[in-house]
Design a protein around this motif. Sequence first.
Motif, short mmCIF file in Angstrom:
data_model
loop_
_atom_site.label_atom_id
_atom_site.label_comp_id
_atom_site.label_asym_id
_atom_site.label_seq_id
_atom_site.Cartn_x
_atom_site.Cartn_y
_atom_site.Cartn_z
N MET A 21 0.85 -1.20 0.00
CA MET A 21 0.00 0.00 0.00
C MET A 21 0.87 1.24 0.00
O MET A 21 1.98 1.25 0.55
N GLY A 22 0.35 2.30 -0.62
CA GLY A 22 1.00 3.60 -0.58
C GLY A 22 -0.06 4.69 -0.58
O GLY A 22 -1.10 4.54 -1.22
N GLY B 66 6.30 2.36 -6.23
CA GLY B 66 6.47 3.61 -5.50
C GLY B 66 5.59 4.70 -6.08
O GLY B 66 5.08 4.58 -7.20
N ILE B 67 5.41 5.76 -5.29
CA ILE B 67 4.56 6.89 -5.71
C ILE B 67 5.34 8.18 -5.51
O ILE B 67 5.95 8.39 -4.46
N LEU B 68 5.28 9.05 -6.50
CA LEU B 68 5.91 10.37 -6.38
C LEU B 68 5.32 11.30 -7.43
O LEU B 68 5.09 10.89 -8.58
N LYS C 293 2.35 10.27 -9.59
CA LYS C 293 2.55 9.13 -10.49
C LYS C 293 2.82 7.87 -9.68
O LYS C 293 3.47 7.91 -8.63
N VAL C 294 2.32 6.74 -10.19
CA VAL C 294 2.56 5.43 -9.59
C VAL C 294 3.52 4.68 -10.51
O VAL C 294 3.22 4.46 -11.69
N PHE C 295 4.67 4.28 -9.97
CA PHE C 295 5.67 3.56 -10.75
C PHE C 295 5.71 2.10 -10.31
O PHE C 295 5.57 1.80 -9.12
N PHE C 296 5.94 1.22 -11.26
CA PHE C 296 6.02 -0.20 -10.91
C PHE C 296 6.96 -0.93 -11.86
O PHE C 296 7.24 -0.46 -12.97
N TYR C 297 7.41 -2.08 -11.42
CA TYR C 297 8.26 -2.93 -12.26
C TYR C 297 7.74 -4.36 -12.21
O TYR C 297 7.59 -4.94 -11.12
N ALA C 298 7.43 -4.93 -13.35
CA ALA C 298 7.06 -6.33 -13.49
C ALA C 298 8.31 -7.06 -14.00
O ALA C 298 8.67 -6.89 -15.17
N PRO C 299 9.02 -7.80 -13.15
CA PRO C 299 10.29 -8.40 -13.53
C PRO C 299 10.22 -9.21 -14.84
O PRO C 299 9.32 -10.01 -15.05
N SER D 102 13.05 -2.24 -3.24
CA SER D 102 14.14 -2.21 -4.22
C SER D 102 13.94 -1.15 -5.28
O SER D 102 14.56 -1.20 -6.34
N LEU D 103 13.05 -0.20 -5.02
CA LEU D 103 12.82 0.91 -5.93
C LEU D 103 12.75 2.20 -5.13
O LEU D 103 11.98 2.30 -4.17
N ILE D 104 13.55 3.17 -5.51
CA ILE D 104 13.46 4.52 -4.93
C ILE D 104 13.02 5.47 -6.04
O ILE D 104 13.60 5.49 -7.13
#
Length: 552
Positions: A332-333, A402-404, A407-413, A458-460
């Motif tokens: 959650m964020g 992460g959120i900033l 915007k919502v950022f994500f990574y699907a490996p 693992s994401l900033i």
Amino acid sequence: MIRTFVAVAALTLTSGASFGQNDPLSAYLLSKASSPSGICSLPRCGDGKVAVAIAKSGFLVHAMESSDKVEAAKKTADIAGILGRSLYVQKGVLAAIPMADNSVDLLVIFDATNADLTDAVRKEILRVLSPCIGRAVVGCAKGAGSAGSLDKAKLEGWAKAPGIENSAVSENEQGLWATFSRPPLEGADDWTHWFHGPDNNPVSADKAFTAPFQLGWISRPFNDPTRGDISGRVAAHGRVFVISPSCTNYSYNNTRTPLRPAELVVRSAYNGQIFWKRELSKSFRAWRSTLIAAGDFVYLADGASVFCLDAATGKETGMIDFGTSDSIVKWMGLNDGILVMLGGPEDPDHKGDLQSLAQQYAKLVQEKKLGFGTVLAGYGLAAKKAIWKWDEPSPIDSRTIGILDGKVFFYAPGARIGCLSLHDGKQLWLNNNPDTLKLIDEPLQASLNVTGLAYRPSLICIKDVLCLGLLEKKNFVAVSAKDGNLLWSIPGSRKLEAINYLYIDGKINLSSYPPRGGACHGGCTDRQGDYDQVRRGSSWDRGRLRNHYGLG
């Protein structure tokens, strides 16, 4: 000025039914407290009956009286069986309260006169009152003073001075009263998420916690494991929210007992007193962003549910429905009034000793079964409804969201990096460049201590830059937050076991540990350096960074 040091421990009260529930005056005074327990100060306690009632309600009480009345107050407390246990009585005067700065949750003066309404008394009350959560109730109960000894207009003016918030004066059947609180400390910063904020950068913006430093309080239990320092711990609005060690132990399914319950424990950040507890389900995971504290509310993801709780009392004020049916909440964020979650199937159970758990962790992460989900959803707290939903074809790693900046950022490996609008969930960009994905996903060729890989973010998210450094992978990679294109990466030849990193003063600071079984022994120190957020820098050995994040 700190008049005295106060070290407190949680007390178990053995007294009978709450006296405050039967006494109208005490019940009224208790109703003005922001929490059902804490530390209470009565600079003048009279015969001690009100002090006893407040202590029996759940507060730890410090009371004072003049030299000619203090023995009578002590006798009342002694007869009640709580003197020296939950009620402490001593000789003293209103102008010098022997409590540490910011340590009092409820301060009561029920026999105030016009003579007490001085700048010195107000300053002393504000000194000891806890910011945000502390409440002062100053007035004159009916029958406690002579008629006209306290003037309403003068009380109103006295209670509206600078440094006072939420001031209110009322007159009722219990007497004439002023209630007020203190604002947050100037420069204070809340630690609302697991790694400070939804951007996963574990750096506080706090300016209130400054030298000289000293111990503020000590409280039970004294046996929390070291790993408890970095899991399930947030702070906001003068309260600290901590998940019990049995939810953070590696083999947590085997460690929950009546003496080690799985629970959320909420304390005062200023004196350590427990405000409330909440039992957690067997499936609760502390090593994820599943707990958010924001102002007077707490958001707790437990299984498929997200509970909205009153931060002061722990009472449920509602359930968050993301419209994702039975998806287990993996992350959650919260940003700009919108709560975002990652949902997916329930993680497989895993038990055993440390070595077998490490092997299970590695296998489950490789199979994308531990902390992964395929549904992102946004919930508007003001509108009290789900406002968007995003279905991702490939599993998203809960460590890489992460959120900033809206915007919502994500990574699907192995699949793609993505960016959605926080407010409506619309796609802003997707990037599946194979060269970038290869850099991010290249495995680490070392004996990995995988007990840590299952939980650490693992994401900033930084302005214009996203930094990815999965613990079980070789490379630390920076991509553009505008389109996901590669900016730079740190070579994989470093053969390091893990990376701890944070963004501060315009640079990415890295700290790493040698692989298990490596050749570094004895005086070995960590390799580390700092990197410009857009262009790779080259300075190393900036000083040891440790994986401990304090709440000041």
